[in-house]
Design an enzyme around this catalytic site. Structure first.
Site, PDB file in Angstrom:
ATOM      1  N   LYS A 116      -4.431   1.140   9.229  1.00  0.00           N
ATOM      2  CA  LYS A 116      -5.836   0.870   9.516  1.00  0.00           C
ATOM      3  C   LYS A 116      -6.303   1.469  10.841  1.00  0.00           C
ATOM      4  CE  LYS A 116      -6.161  -3.232   6.601  1.00  0.00           C
ATOM      5  NZ  LYS A 116      -4.911  -2.957   5.895  1.00  0.00           N
ATOM      6  N   GLU A 288     -11.974  -0.073   5.873  1.00  0.00           N
ATOM      7  CA  GLU A 288     -10.619   0.440   5.664  1.00  0.00           C
ATOM      8  C   GLU A 288     -10.569   1.161   4.329  1.00  0.00           C
ATOM      9  OE1 GLU A 288      -8.114  -2.975   5.654  1.00  0.00           O
ATOM     10  OE2 GLU A 288      -8.856  -3.728   3.750  1.00  0.00           O
ATOM     11  N   ASN A 290      -7.979   1.511   1.069  1.00  0.00           N
ATOM     12  CA  ASN A 290      -6.778   1.041   0.397  1.00  0.00           C
ATOM     13  C   ASN A 290      -6.274   2.147  -0.523  1.00  0.00           C
ATOM     14  OD1 ASN A 290      -6.486  -1.774   1.319  1.00  0.00           O
ATOM     15  ND2 ASN A 290      -8.514  -1.974   0.425  1.00  0.00           N
ATOM     16  N   PHE A 348      -7.914 -25.752  -0.240  1.00  0.00           N
ATOM     17  CA  PHE A 348      -7.418 -24.546  -0.911  1.00  0.00           C
ATOM     18  C   PHE A 348      -5.972 -24.230  -0.531  1.00  0.00           C
ATOM     19  CE2 PHE A 348     -12.012 -24.116  -0.568  1.00  0.00           C
ATOM     20  CZ  PHE A 348     -12.357 -23.848  -1.875  1.00  0.00           C
TER      21      PHE A 348
END
Length: 666
Positions: A116, A288, A290, A348
């Site tokens: 990154k 970014e 990927n 969560f």
């Protein structure tokens, strides 16, 4: 074309790749750890090779073990899926040295874009708008705090080799920057074997929109429109859709062209994704790139008709793209909901265990709607603590966004999942949320709309009445069945009453039911009548009914005197009583829950990383008490109020279950 490929991954993405390979007539090889010996991807593949113990750093991300599996099986190419080794240039180089094709981009592109820090520098050099930040390596927490001050809070602390929300923290002050830096380094080291960290400005009120690109080795690069990924939790995407409800054609074209230019600048070949932050004025900033297939790729496939996995395989085999930019349109609307093994009622937090029931909605394809479920689990299978908590990616398509949402609502209502905590109730709530329906959401959606966590859904009176009508009709069917089973003589239907009181949690309805061979009319005290028709029979866990002329899908479990009903994110208890039973029930005292206010309970199964306090120590509200690791994520448990630690029951390395008492307070 390749005759055999190895999938260097697990779970739903391995299954997804196997499906396309099978369609193309290519044999597949799966790899698996001890924990995945009975996994679905192992069962689906033509061959399978065992590669080690459950921890990923002893199996799935050990390059030598994958290379040995390739030699053992004679695989000609490797698809890495996402995560694990998918963006590891050393792995791609090892394959190249072995003469095995990597179904992904060249090593140089992975090195340039997979890191990154490097990718941001290259993007800036290419003229792509980037978010302000510090791209150098950061040595320690003190330097992280200093840099954060220079950039200006809030800041995003991120792992250079990160992805999927791992190794990522938002800091709003010095304490959070210091703590976040260390946690990010720890997660990055354990998940990626690379603990480098960088810091950038956290853009408030952002939308997360990404562009799917596809390039071949002959200089052709196209973009396949965008995906909106703004609904995130802990920086990990939860709901995605394509196209974005926010972009216009001009912005889409500009973002797509920039994404293609960036890909071309590093000689990219294969499928890849360029992610952007977009503000309210449609200004976009490179986030970014990927260099792999994205989790959310199915929504792009649904609106374009392009099989991205197939394209990746063909590019890796040296073929030219058969598509041009002019061939890429937008057909309808697609939504993806990530079904996770996590408990929305406990913040969560991850949940593990056996899937005692796993019955997703039936996949279907039609002109008015598509239901697609990419999954890597099955009923009776185990959800392990060693890997990420994704169970499935439930996707729907329809000609319009409104219709795609409605297809998704019904699919979620039909999704039966038992044995573990899961986020289906939360996903159902999002699909009904006014902000989502309007398309007016940012990456802060969950934090803003559920600041105190998810506590379930409160149904309106219309929904409660429909459930009451449905369940009283179901109760009548069950009562008729019961009288038949007991062998009572006479007209069994006459023995079943017509006057009932239905309680749906706190709401209560007095109703009269009049049945006929095709269904029943349920009359409420105010004179309103709802017609109920269904072929439901006792014992079925999913009831599909017509109530008032509209479809109603209920997940149902029998309870004494009624049902447990789950619908649109709500979990309600329904009791169907005679008028006399209702009178008596009103006199019953309420059960009082045990007092656990002086205990710190473990909110999820996991390992204790560290204990931050000692017995006898005074703690303040918000103070860190301990850190629990589960599914590759570190979770810091904090004091809810001021108190004194009286007893500590666990220590570093201990494995805990849900509700185990970690420590007690005076």
């Amino acid at each position: 074309m390749f005759k055999k490929i190895l999938i260097a991954n697990r779970g739903e993405i391995a299954c997804r790749v196997i499906k396309t390979a099978r369609k193309m007539g290519i044999a597949t090889v799966a790899v698996y750890s001890d924990a995945d010996a009975n996994a679905l991807h192992v069962k689906m593949a033509d061959e399978a090779v065992h590669i080690g113990p459950p921890p990923a750093n002893q199996s799935y991300i050990v390059i030598d073990k994958i290379m040995e599996a390739i030699r053992q099986t004679g695989a000609e190419a490797v698809h890495p899926g996402y995560g694990f080794l998918s963006e590891n240039p050393k792995f791609a180089a090892a394959l190249e040295k072995e003469g095995v094709a990597f179904i992904g981009p060249p090593v140089g592109a992975i090195e340039a874009m997979g890191d990154k820090i490097t990718s941001k520098k290259l993007a800036a050099e290419a003229g792509v708008s980037t978010v302000p930040g510090y791209m150098g390596l950061i040595e320690d927490a003190d330097e992280a705090v200093k840099i954060s001050h220079e950039i200006g809070y809030p800041v995003m602390i991120k792992a250079s080799a990160g992805g999927g929300g791992k190794g990522m923290r938002i800091a709003w002050n010095d304490d959070e920057a210091r703590e976040g830096f260390q946690s990010s380094k720890n997660e990055a080291a354990s998940s990626f074997g690379d603990d480098r960290i960088f810091i950038e400005k956290f853009v408030t009120q952002p939308r997360h929109i990404e562009i799917q690109v596809l390039a071949d080795t002959h200089g052709n690069t196209i973009y396949l429109n965008e995906r909106e990924c703004s609904i995130q939790r802990r920086n990990q995407k939860v709901v995605e859709e394509a196209p974005s409800p926010f972009l216009d054609a001009e912005t889409r074209k500009a973002m797509g062209e920039q994404a293609c230019a960036l890909a071309a600048a590093v000689d990219y070949a294969s499928a890849g994704t360029v992610e952007f932050i977009v503000d309210g004025d449609k200004n976009f900033y490179f986030l970014e790139m990927n260099t792999r297939l994205q989790v959310e790729h199915p929504v792009t496939e649904l609106i374009t008709g392009v099989d991205l996995v197939e394209q990746m395989i063909r590019v890796a085999a040296g073929e030219k793209l058969s598509l041009t930019q002019a061939d890429i349109g937008i057909n309808g609307w697609a939504i993806e909901n990530r079904v996770y093994a996590e408990d929305p009622y406990r913040g969560f937090l991850p949940s593990i265990g056996r899937l005692t029931r796993y019955r997703p909605p039936a996949e279907a394809r039609g002109a008015d709607g598509i239901v697609r479920n990419d999954t890597g689990v099955y009923e009776g299978g185990e959800i392990s603590m060693f890997y990420d908590p994704m169970i499935a990616k439930l996707c729907t398509w329809a000609p319009t966004r409104t219709d795609a949402i409605e297809v998704m609502r019904n699919a979620l209502d039909s999704f039966e999942l038992e044995g573990i905590g899961h986020n289906i109730p939360f996903l159902a709530a999002v699909m009904d949320h006014p902000k989502f329906i309007s398309g007016d959401m940012t990456t802060a959606f969950i934090a803003e709309e559920y600041p105190d966590g998810f506590e379930g859904v409160t149904l309106d009176d219309t929904a409660l009445r429909r459930i009451a009508a449905a369940t009283v009709a179901m109760h009548r069917v069950a009562e008729i069945r019961r009288t038949r089973v007991t062998g009572r003589m006479g007209n069994h239907e006459r023995r079943v009453g017509t006057d009932w009181v239905v309680s749906v949690d706190d709401a209560q309805f007095a109703v009269t039911i009049a049945a006929d061979p095709k269904g029943a009319d349920v009359r409420f005290a105010d004179g309103a009548i709802l017609r109920v028709e269904s072929d439901w029979v006792p014992g079925q866990s999913l009831a599909v009914l017509s109530v008032g002329g509209e479809t109603l899908i209920l997940k149902t479990d029998k309870r004494t005197g009624g049902f447990r009903i789950r619908y649109r994110g709500a979990d309600v208890t329904v009791r169907v009583m005679s008028p006399r039973q209702a009178e008596l029930a009103a006199l019953m005292p309420e059960k009082i829950a045990p007092d656990t206010s002086k205990m710190l309970l473990c909110p999820m199964p996991g390992l204790v990383v560290k204990i931050d306090v000692e017995e006898g120590q005074e703690v303040q509200e918000g103070q860190a008490l301990c850190t629990i690791e589960a599914m590759k994520m570190e979770n810091i448990l904090r004091a809810e109020k001021k108190g004194k630690v009286s007893k500590i029951n666990a220590g570093p390395g201990d494995s805990l279950a849900v509700d185990d008492v970690i420590m007690e307070f005076e």
